[in-house]
Design a protein around this motif. Structure first.
Motif, PDB file in Angstrom:
ATOM      1  N   UNK A 144       0.771  -1.085  -0.053  1.00 51.82           N
ATOM      2  CA  UNK A 144      -0.143   0.013  -0.029  1.00 51.82           C
ATOM      3  C   UNK A 144       0.945   1.266   0.036  1.00 51.82           C
ATOM      4  N   UNK A 145       0.314   2.361  -0.189  1.00 52.99           N
ATOM      5  CA  UNK A 145       0.999   3.616  -0.374  1.00 52.99           C
ATOM      6  C   UNK A 145       1.589   4.068   0.934  1.00 52.99           C
ATOM      7  N   UNK A 146       0.736   3.542   1.985  1.00 51.68           N
ATOM      8  CA  UNK A 146       1.000   3.796   3.557  1.00 51.68           C
ATOM      9  C   UNK A 146       2.323   2.872   3.879  1.00 51.68           C
ATOM     10  N   UNK A 147       2.400   1.704   3.450  1.00 48.10           N
ATOM     11  CA  UNK A 147       3.398   0.888   3.651  1.00 48.10           C
ATOM     12  C   UNK A 147       4.785   1.081   3.093  1.00 48.10           C
ATOM     13  N   UNK A 148       4.520   1.459   1.829  1.00 48.84           N
ATOM     14  CA  UNK A 148       5.716   1.964   1.000  1.00 48.84           C
ATOM     15  C   UNK A 148       6.433   3.290   1.297  1.00 48.84           C
ATOM     16  N   UNK A 149       5.411   4.275   1.927  1.00 46.88           N
ATOM     17  CA  UNK A 149       5.728   5.332   2.725  1.00 46.88           C
ATOM     18  C   UNK A 149       6.919   4.977   4.004  1.00 46.88           C
TER      19      UNK A 149
END
Length: 172
Positions: A144-149
């Motif tokens: 997810x974008x959150x995990x990637x960030x």
């Protein structure tokens, strides 16, 4: 600045073909290590590593997941800790057969044996290998974008790796 790969002890393309033969019939694994190698090479060159460190980095990148098949056979999984446990001995056999120098084999095996351990990164080759693996895994695992960030904030330290992450994982 592009370094002259003719100075490598063993050409990375030769090692690539040996590792591809090791993973024959498993295009997912071959494509994975090819991408990690490419990103590691680019980050290493962008960070101006010395020739020996660059060679160690690229060798480790090609071989970093060599323990997966053994882990699947022994444990029925591909967990990072099992790859770290089983990968170095398998890499050592391959590198010995290609007449790599012992000091280089030792360092590559250390990197393979730690590439899923993120709390003790203390060198450029280690840092770059982890960043390259994350650049690929974020995409391949569909994070997810959150995990990637979160990975970016926790893991990425090099200027080149950060720039690559931003290019790949931020919106236009």
């Amino acid at each position: 600045m592009e370094q002259n790969v003719k100075n490598y002890r063993v050409q990375p393309t030769e090692l690539f073909h040996v590792m591809a033969a090791y993973d024959a019939g498993d295009p997912k694994r071959i494509q994975h290590f090819t991408k990690v190698w490419t990103f590691a090479r680019l980050i290493g060159l962008g960070e101006n590593l010395d020739m020996k460190t660059q060679e160690i980095l690229e060798t480790a990148a090609i071989l970093h997941d060599i323990g997966i098949h053994l882990s699947e056979e022994k444990y029925g999984d591909a967990l990072g800790k099992h790859q770290e446990e089983l990968g170095p001995a398998e890499a050592r056999k391959m590198l010995d057969s290609l007449s790599y120098p012992k000091d280089m084999i030792d360092r590559v095996c250390f990197l393979i044996g730690h590439h899923h351990s993120y709390d003790s990164i203390s060198s450029a080759d280690y840092q770059i290998l982890v960043e390259a693996d994350f650049l690929v895994n974020i995409y391949e695992d569909g994070l997810s974008d959150k995990a990637a960030r979160s990975a970016y904030e926790r893991i990425f330290k090099t200027k080149t790796g950060k720039a690559m992450w931003k290019t790949m994982y931020t919106s236009r």
